[in-house]
Each structure stands twice: as structure tokens, then as C-alpha cells.
Design a protein around this motif. Structure first.
Motif, short mmCIF file in Angstrom:
data_model
loop_
_atom_site.label_atom_id
_atom_site.label_comp_id
_atom_site.label_asym_id
_atom_site.label_seq_id
_atom_site.Cartn_x
_atom_site.Cartn_y
_atom_site.Cartn_z
N ASN A 150 25.65 11.43 15.42
CA ASN A 150 25.32 11.15 14.02
C ASN A 150 25.31 12.47 13.25
O ASN A 150 24.26 13.06 13.00
N PHE A 151 26.50 12.93 12.87
CA PHE A 151 26.60 14.18 12.13
C PHE A 151 26.12 14.03 10.69
O PHE A 151 25.78 15.02 10.04
N LEU A 152 26.07 12.80 10.19
CA LEU A 152 25.51 12.59 8.86
C LEU A 152 24.03 12.96 8.82
O LEU A 152 23.53 13.52 7.84
N GLY A 195 31.37 22.66 3.88
CA GLY A 195 32.21 23.06 4.99
C GLY A 195 31.42 23.75 6.09
O GLY A 195 30.59 24.63 5.81
N ARG A 196 31.67 23.36 7.34
CA ARG A 196 30.98 23.97 8.48
C ARG A 196 31.94 24.11 9.65
O ARG A 196 32.85 23.31 9.83
N GLY A 197 31.69 25.17 10.45
CA GLY A 197 32.39 25.32 11.71
C GLY A 197 33.72 26.04 11.60
O GLY A 197 34.10 26.55 10.55
N PHE A 198 34.43 26.06 12.72
CA PHE A 198 35.70 26.77 12.80
C PHE A 198 36.68 26.36 11.70
O PHE A 198 37.38 27.17 11.13
N ILE A 199 36.72 25.05 11.44
CA ILE A 199 37.76 24.55 10.53
C ILE A 199 37.16 23.99 9.25
O ILE A 199 37.86 23.37 8.45
N GLN A 200 35.86 24.23 9.03
CA GLN A 200 35.17 23.86 7.79
C GLN A 200 35.29 22.37 7.48
O GLN A 200 35.83 21.95 6.45
N ILE A 201 34.76 21.55 8.41
CA ILE A 201 34.68 20.11 8.17
C ILE A 201 33.83 19.89 6.93
O ILE A 201 32.71 20.40 6.82
N THR A 202 34.36 19.11 5.97
CA THR A 202 33.72 18.96 4.66
C THR A 202 33.70 17.48 4.25
O THR A 202 34.59 16.73 4.61
N ASN A 203 32.67 17.09 3.50
CA ASN A 203 32.52 15.76 2.90
C ASN A 203 31.96 14.75 3.90
O ASN A 203 32.24 14.80 5.10
N PRO A 227 23.97 17.44 10.02
CA PRO A 227 25.22 18.11 9.65
C PRO A 227 25.37 19.51 10.22
O PRO A 227 26.49 19.96 10.50
N ASP A 228 24.25 20.23 10.45
CA ASP A 228 24.35 21.59 10.97
C ASP A 228 24.92 21.64 12.38
O ASP A 228 25.37 22.70 12.84
N ALA A 229 24.95 20.50 13.07
CA ALA A 229 25.49 20.48 14.43
C ALA A 229 26.96 20.87 14.45
O ALA A 229 27.47 21.38 15.46
N LEU A 230 27.67 20.66 13.35
CA LEU A 230 29.10 20.99 13.32
C LEU A 230 29.35 22.50 13.25
O LEU A 230 30.50 22.93 13.32
N ALA A 231 28.29 23.29 13.13
CA ALA A 231 28.43 24.74 13.14
C ALA A 231 27.71 25.34 14.34
O ALA A 231 27.16 26.43 14.29
N THR A 232 27.73 24.60 15.46
CA THR A 232 27.13 25.08 16.70
C THR A 232 28.20 25.27 17.76
O THR A 232 29.32 24.76 17.66
N ASN A 239 41.44 31.98 7.87
CA ASN A 239 41.12 31.76 6.47
C ASN A 239 39.98 30.78 6.25
O ASN A 239 39.27 30.85 5.24
N GLU A 240 39.81 29.83 7.18
CA GLU A 240 38.71 28.86 7.05
C GLU A 240 37.36 29.46 7.43
O GLU A 240 36.37 29.25 6.74
N SER A 241 37.32 30.21 8.53
CA SER A 241 36.02 30.63 9.07
C SER A 241 35.99 32.06 9.60
O SER A 241 34.92 32.51 10.05
N GLY A 242 37.10 32.78 9.56
CA GLY A 242 37.12 34.11 10.17
C GLY A 242 36.88 34.06 11.66
O GLY A 242 36.37 35.02 12.25
N PHE A 243 37.25 32.93 12.31
CA PHE A 243 37.11 32.70 13.76
C PHE A 243 35.64 32.61 14.18
O PHE A 243 35.32 32.77 15.35
N ARG A 244 34.75 32.31 13.24
CA ARG A 244 33.32 32.20 13.57
C ARG A 244 32.94 30.72 13.67
O ARG A 244 33.10 29.97 12.72
N TYR A 245 32.41 30.34 14.83
CA TYR A 245 32.03 28.94 15.06
C TYR A 245 30.93 28.49 14.12
O TYR A 245 30.81 27.30 13.80
N ASN A 246 30.09 29.43 13.66
CA ASN A 246 28.91 29.08 12.86
C ASN A 246 29.13 29.30 11.37
O ASN A 246 28.17 29.37 10.60
N ALA A 247 30.38 29.41 10.94
CA ALA A 247 30.66 29.68 9.53
C ALA A 247 30.24 28.49 8.66
O ALA A 247 30.38 27.33 9.04
#
Length: 489
Positions: free
Chosen positions: A408-410, A386-394, A413-418, A367-375
Motif C-alpha cells: 500500500n504505497f498510497l 517524485g521518489r526513488g531512482f526513477i521518481q515515481i510520481t502521482n 509513499p516514503d517506502a518508494l525511496a527506500t 537526470n531523475e535521481s543522480g543514482f540515489r535510491y532515496n532521492a
């Protein structure tokens, strides 16, 4: 079957034989056709109807058009088959490359559909028949009083003249399952059923034929379904599309639209001025202008790419075959397959190894990403969406995850979807930011949902719990333990 029905069937069989005989005598409509096949990778097709002439292109968005047939009233493209209904009510179908010959099918047709090796026709008398196999297979009668016919995978759907919808699944003799009423348009995929009601509201269901309906949006004039995407044209001419689960956000595409068509990772729009434009990739990619003077548009795409390494990884917590067995159609399998090795590693590191823990984790990721790492979070342009498998947000989660991993993900931020960080970030959120295994061990999917923290929606809570039960049943040998809690807290 009564005598009248028998005579009707015999008459139709004679008509089909006569039509086929005519085809054998007319070289322009004949080709020795092989059985229907799927398009190979890179062979996406676009078909348009301009002043009664059908033209199709294959390949990239800049490929050349190939004229196919004139005097066409309606057409369909699916797999390597192209169907054309000419103005005299005769259906012609070809399969193979764009230069293959045509084979006459049957006359007295008002509409038709193609899928895989099936051809379905809606006759002018409101009867429906479907054939399966090669282009010379026999027809199997389905029902009468039909207004619309849809085919997808092994499903057949009919919208009756009274506005009710019924769908069957399996072979051509399977039983019908009633769906809903007050419908003016119907669309199917292998896993979804969509209905546009007479009040212009759109509802979609996902899963088996008895799944509940989810209200999607209103003010809809036309819609299409493909894989995990839903596209609609609204009353003001705006096209909007969502990708992912049924609760995903809508992403506006353009205005002045008459029709939207979806296939694979392509979105096509027929504008009110008769021009066609198509995009390929994600919902935010650029449009490529195609052609003008168009009255109808269709798209066809190859199936999702197979996994690059179909062999199970030793010790893997979850494989592509597991996901298919649990949830059926997955969408972008190439992307899912690419992310599974890292996901399996982090599931092991997080202790997500028991049936209950795996079920809770997979239900969440579906439900978060459809099992897609780059969602990415659809419809949001926020820096820390929201990014990544579990949609890290904020920003506070980006900062906390970065502190944990020394990154430094701040600033990035796109690194969390790699592939490098999507799975580790999911493991961090599951075990460090929240202790979600605690709830999984207690079969408390409501507690899992509360810990994940998405916006409250009782319908999504129900869907996530259903997904949890599907996975838990799979990993528990076909049975469900007692004591499952679905209520979020």
C-alpha cells in the motif's frame, strides 16, 4: 618569454624567496608542513571572519571555535589547508590541524584561492600565479589583466578585467579555453562552471570545458557551487538552493541573507545582520545558529565517502567505477554505493543488460535521481511527489506500483525511496508500466524520454541524450553506432 617578462619573473621569485626566508625566521608563522590532504570523515570545517580575526571550528555544528589569526582581510579553507591574506597584502597558509603554524607565501596579493595541493594568487597588479605541491613549491605564472581567480580540482578559472572568462583543465601549463563574457562573478567545481553575468543572470555548465550553458535564474546577487548543489542569494535577500542535475527545482531556504556558502551536505548563510547559521543534511533540514559579528563565511568538507564495498559485484550490470568513468563526479557516493546492489539485481530482472539498454537506463537515472535510491522531488511537498531512482510520481502510479508488489504505497509513499523498494519500483516502471527497453533497443532516446514523461524541456532532452551517448560509448568500446534519435515523441 621577452626580457621584461623574464625580469618580472625573477623579481617575483626573489620576493618569494625573501618572504619565505622571513617566514623561517618568525616562529609564529612556521611549521614543518606535510603535503596537503583531504579532511577525514566528520571533520567538516566552518570559518568566519569577525573584526579582522579568523576563527575556525571543526567537527559537528556545535564544536568550539578556534582563533587562528588577526589582521586578516580575506581567508579560504579547503581540505586541511587554511589560507589568510593579511591587511599588508601577505598570504599565509597552514595545513594539518587547527593549531598548526603558518607559512608565509608571497606579498603583493589582493586575492587567492586554495584547492587540493594548489594555491593560486591574484596579485595587486592583476597577474595570476599558481603553485602545486607543498607549501614551498615554486610559482607558475598564468596570465595578467585578471579580476578574479578560481581553483577547483585540476581546473583554473580566471575572470578578466574586461568581463570575459577563460578556464584551463589539467596541469599548470595546459591551454586556456574561452568561455563567455559580460561576467561579474565566477565559480568552479571539478565538473561545473558557473557565471553570474553583469545583468544578474546565472548560467551553469556541466561536463567538459566545451559543454553548453544552461540558464538557471535571474536577479542573483551572489552564488556558490559545491558537488551537485547550486546556491544563490536573490536581490530581495532570499537564499534558494537546488540539488541534483542542472534542471532540478529550487528550494527556498531563508531571507535577509548576504552570502550563501556550500560544502558537502552543508549550507551556510551569512545574514545581513552579521549572524551565521548552518544546516547539515538535505535541503529541508533545520538550521543551527553559529555566531554573530561576521563579515565573511567559508565552509570545507571531506570528500564523498568511499563505497563500503569497493570490489565489483560478480555479474553486476553497473559499478561505481563505471559511473565515475562515464559521468565523472557523482556527488553522494556513499548513498549511490548503498543502492547499487539492489539496482543491479533489478537491472538483471528487467533485462537491462545490453549496452543500449544500460545506457538509456543510466542516462535516465542520472537526470531523475543522480543514482540515489532515496532521492525526492526537490521543491515539492505533494504527498505523491517524485521518489526513488526513477521518481515515481502521482497517486495513480503509487497505486499501480502498490498493486503490482502487493503493497500500500498510497498509505506509505516514503517506502518508494527506500533500499527495499526504490530499485524494484524503477524496474516496474521501466518494464511493466512502460516498455522502455523497446525504445532503448532502437537507440531512440527521444522515445525513452517520452515514456518517462517529465515536463517538456528541450534543453533537458539534449542533456539526457548526451548522457545516453556517454554511457553507450563507454559500453560499446569507445564508439557510437549510427541512428541515435534524440527528439522526444
Amino acid at each position: 618569454m621577452n626580457v621584461k617578462a623574464r625580469l618580472t619573473t625573477v623579481g617575483r621569485a626573489a620576493l618569494m624567496l625573501a618572504t619565505t626566508a622571513s617566514a623561517l625566521c618568525a616562529a609564529v608563522f612556521f611549521t614543518p608542513a606535510a603535503s596537503a590532504g583531504e579532511l577525514p570523515a566528520g571533520a567538516d570545517r566552518i570559518g568566519v571572519l569577525t573584526n579582522g580575526t579568523l576563527s575556525v571550528k571543526e567537527g559537528n555544528l556545535y564544536a568550539s571555535w578556534v582563533p587562528e589569526l588577526s589582521g586578516v582581510a580575506k581567508f579560504e579553507i579547503a581540505g586541511d589547508r587554511i589560507g589568510a591574506l593579511t591587511t599588508d597584502g601577505v598570504l599565509h597558509v597552514k595545513e594539518g590541524n587547527l593549531w598548526a603554524g603558518w607559512t608565509d607565501q608571497i606579498g603583493g596579493v589582493q586575492d587567492f584561492r586554495l584547492t587540493g595541493d594548489r594555491i593560486g594568487v591574484l596579485r595587486t597588479d592583476g597577474t595570476v600565479a599558481v603553485k602545486e605541491g607543498n607549501l614551498w613549491a615554486g610559482w607558475t605564472e598564468q596570465m595578467n589583466n585578471a579580476r578574479e581567480l578560481e581553483l577547483a580540482g585540476n581546473r583554473i578559472g580566471v575572470l578578466r578585467t574586461d568581463g570575459t572568462v577563460t578556464v584551463k583543465e589539467g596541469n599548470l601549463w595546459a591551454g586556456w579555453v574561452e568561455q563567455t563574457g559580460d561576467v561579474r562573478d565566477l565559480e568552479l567545481t571539478a565538473d561545473r562552471i558557473g557565471v553570474l553575468r553583469t545583468d544578474n543572470t546565472l548560467a551553469v555548465k556541466e561536463g567538459d570545458l566545451y559543454a553548453p550553458w544552461l540558464e538557471e535564474t535571474n536577479g542573483v546577487t551572489q552564488f556558490d557551487l559545491a558537488d551537485d548543489r547550486i546556491g544563490v542569494v536573490l536581490a530581495d535577500g532570499t537564499v534558494t538552493v537546488k540539488a541534483g542535475n542542472l534542471y532540478a527545482s529550487w528550494v527556498n531556504q531563508m531571507g535577509a541573507a548576504a552570502e550563501v556558502r556550500l560544502a558537502g551536505n552543508r549550507i551556510g548563510v551569512l545574514r545581513t545582520d552579521g549572524t551565521v547559521t548552518v544546516k547539515e543534511g538535505n535541503l529541508y533540514d533545520s538550521w543551527v545558529e553559529q555566531i554573530g559579528g561576521v563579515s565573511a563565511l567559508r565552509l570545507a568538507a571531506p570528500p564523498s565517502a568511499p563505497p563500503s564495498n569497493p570490489e565489483p559485484v560478480p555479474g553486476a550490470q553497473v559499478t561505481l567505477a563505471d559511473l565515475r568513468a562515464i559521468y565523472g563526479y557523482l556527488g553522494d557516493e556513499a548513498t549511490i554505493s548503498a543502492g547499487l546492489p539492489g539496482l543491479n539485481t533489478e537491472m538483471g530482472n528487467a533485462g537491462i543488460t545490453s549496452p543500449a539498454r544500460k545506457a538509456a537506463f543510466l542516462a535516465t537515472l542520472r537526470n531523475e535521481s543522480g543514482f540515489r535510491y532515496n532521492a525526492g522531488e526537490a521543491g515539492s511537498s505533494a504527498t505523491y511527489r517524485g521518489r526513488g531512482f526513477i521518481q515515481i510520481t502521482n497517486d495513480f502510479n503509487y497505486r499501480a506500483a502498490g498493486d503490482y508488489f502487493g503493497q500500500n504505497f498510497l498509505a506509505n509513499p516514503d517506502a518508494l525511496a527506500t533500499l527495499q523498494w526504490s530499485a524494484p519500483a524503477a524496474r516496474w516502471y521501466w518494464t511493466v508500466a512502460r516498455n522502455i527497453n523497446y525504445f532503448a533497443d532502437r537507440l531512440d532516446m527521444g522515445g525513452v524520454d517520452g515514456a518517462i514523461g517529465y515536463a517538456y524541456d528541450s534543453r533537458e532532452d539534449t542533456e539526457r541524450c548526451d548522457d545516453f551517448k556517454k554511457a553507450l560509448r563507454y559500453y560499446s568500446g569507445g564508439t557510437l553506432p549510427a541512428g541515435i534519435n534524440c527528439t522526444r515523441h
